[in-house]
Design a protein around this motif. Structure first.
Motif, mmCIF file in Angstrom:
data_model
loop_
_atom_site.group_PDB
_atom_site.id
_atom_site.type_symbol
_atom_site.label_atom_id
_atom_site.label_comp_id
_atom_site.label_asym_id
_atom_site.label_seq_id
_atom_site.Cartn_x
_atom_site.Cartn_y
_atom_site.Cartn_z
ATOM 1 N N SER A 43 0.805 -1.218 0.000
ATOM 2 C CA SER A 43 0.000 0.000 0.000
ATOM 3 C C SER A 43 0.838 1.268 0.000
ATOM 4 O O SER A 43 0.430 2.292 -0.564
ATOM 5 N N ASP A 44 2.013 1.239 0.640
ATOM 6 C CA ASP A 44 2.832 2.443 0.760
ATOM 7 C C ASP A 44 3.654 2.720 -0.503
ATOM 8 O O ASP A 44 4.213 3.819 -0.649
ATOM 9 N N THR A 51 4.070 3.029 -4.757
ATOM 10 C CA THR A 51 3.247 3.436 -5.893
ATOM 11 C C THR A 51 2.865 2.209 -6.721
ATOM 12 O O THR A 51 3.433 1.119 -6.570
ATOM 13 N N PHE A 86 -3.188 6.010 -12.448
ATOM 14 C CA PHE A 86 -2.650 6.071 -11.079
ATOM 15 C C PHE A 86 -1.246 5.465 -10.982
ATOM 16 O O PHE A 86 -0.830 5.046 -9.911
ATOM 17 N N SER A 105 0.796 6.897 -8.245
ATOM 18 C CA SER A 105 0.077 7.124 -6.986
ATOM 19 C C SER A 105 0.321 5.961 -6.029
ATOM 20 O O SER A 105 0.522 4.819 -6.460
ATOM 21 N N PRO A 106 0.296 6.230 -4.706
ATOM 22 C CA PRO A 106 0.422 5.125 -3.744
ATOM 23 C C PRO A 106 -0.702 4.112 -3.935
ATOM 24 O O PRO A 106 -1.870 4.486 -4.098
ATOM 25 N N GLY A 148 -2.124 2.336 -1.865
ATOM 26 C CA GLY A 148 -3.111 2.403 -0.804
ATOM 27 C C GLY A 148 -4.237 3.376 -1.065
ATOM 28 O O GLY A 148 -5.285 3.308 -0.409
ATOM 29 N N THR A 149 -4.054 4.290 -2.016
ATOM 30 C CA THR A 149 -5.100 5.270 -2.333
ATOM 31 C C THR A 149 -6.086 4.755 -3.384
ATOM 32 O O THR A 149 -7.077 5.429 -3.676
ATOM 33 N N LEU A 150 -5.823 3.588 -3.952
ATOM 34 C CA LEU A 150 -6.712 3.053 -4.979
ATOM 35 C C LEU A 150 -8.008 2.540 -4.363
ATOM 36 O O LEU A 150 -8.060 2.195 -3.182
ATOM 37 N N SER A 151 -9.045 2.479 -5.173
ATOM 38 C CA SER A 151 -10.296 1.866 -4.729
ATOM 39 C C SER A 151 -10.103 0.358 -4.635
ATOM 40 O O SER A 151 -9.101 -0.206 -5.111
ATOM 41 N N LYS A 181 -7.368 -1.846 -6.684
ATOM 42 C CA LYS A 181 -6.368 -2.682 -5.999
ATOM 43 C C LYS A 181 -6.405 -4.107 -6.536
ATOM 44 O O LYS A 181 -5.364 -4.746 -6.702
#
Length: 240
Positions: A93-94, A96, A128, A131-132, A134-137, A141
């Motif tokens: 999650s941490d 990208t 994304f 993007s990290p 962990g920010t995905l839906s 994910k």
């Protein structure tokens, strides 16, 4: 079945003091999608984890593309060409999306062609990319989890409930990506509770109960026989 990429022969698996798999016999045809079906708790996830080597088989054999892999480590099975997508996704999650993919491409950098095929299958991953994770839906994910298994050349994919809890639109995207994998020549063993997805994707099916395979055949036969569904799984899924 003469052209099976995977054969599981009389496999028994224990977890702590519990005997979970009771002599599983299963064949996965090459270049097809085989659905592994059954009620919760009958041994489907344990079967996948035994194939990839997370849990050792106490008895029996696992033969992949003609080679006995029963005693191999998980990393050796992965290098042989088996990709595993667990139900819990197994992403970092941490990191990208890109970093998750780089880690998954253990044999070297993720080549542009493979990355573009992944973007074509899962367009949100391009959006994304930096993007990290962990920010995905939840659906995104799950896309990343499958994409990580696609980061290297795989001949067999073991995928555990990829559509669980996802919105219908995301389920459709996931199903399309799995069809693309099959068109590229991959073989897939897929645990799935959504019977509509199983009917749409599956070429073959195997039904588990109490740690054993109790039926195996063409998915079409199971999908069109409500009585067989009821006998094997306890309820008719014809409307699913």
């Amino acid at each position: 079945m003469s052209d099976a990429i995977l054969r599981i022969e009389n496999v028994h698996t224990d977890i702590a003091q519990y005997h979970i798999l009771h002599g599983v016999d299963l064949q996965v045809p090459r270049g097809a999608v085989t659905m592994l079906l059954g009620r919760n708790g009958v041994g489907k996830t344990t079967t996948l984890r035994t194939i990839i080597g997370h849990w050792p088989a106490r008895e029996g054999r696992i033969v992949f593309d003609g080679d006995d892999i029963t005693a191999l480590k998980t990393s050796e099975r992965a290098r042989a060409g088996i990709g595993y997508v667990p139900e819990d996704m197994g992403i970092f999650s941490d990191l990208t999306v890109e970093e998750n993919m780089v880690l998954a491409a253990a044999s070297g950098p993720l080549d542009t062609g493979r990355r573009d095929r992944i973007f074509e299958a899962f367009p949100p991953l391009r959006t994304f990319w930096r993007s990290p994770a962990g920010t995905l839906s939840g659906g995104q994910k799950q896309m990343l989890s499958i994409a990580r298994a696609m980061a290297e050349e795989r001949r067999l994919f073991l995928i555990d409930e990829p559509t669980k809890g996802l919105a219908p639109a995301i389920v459709s995207t996931m199903a399309g990506a799995l069809r693309d994998l099959k068109r590229q020549g991959a073989s897939i063993l897929l645990v799935e509770q959504n019977f509509a997805v199983a009917k749409a994707l599956g070429d073959f099916a195997a039904v588990m109960d109490d740690g054993r395979i109790v039926w195996a055949g063409e998915m079409e036969q199971l999908a069109t026989d409500a009585g067989l569904q009821e006998r094997l799984m306890g309820l008719s899924m014809e409307a699913g």
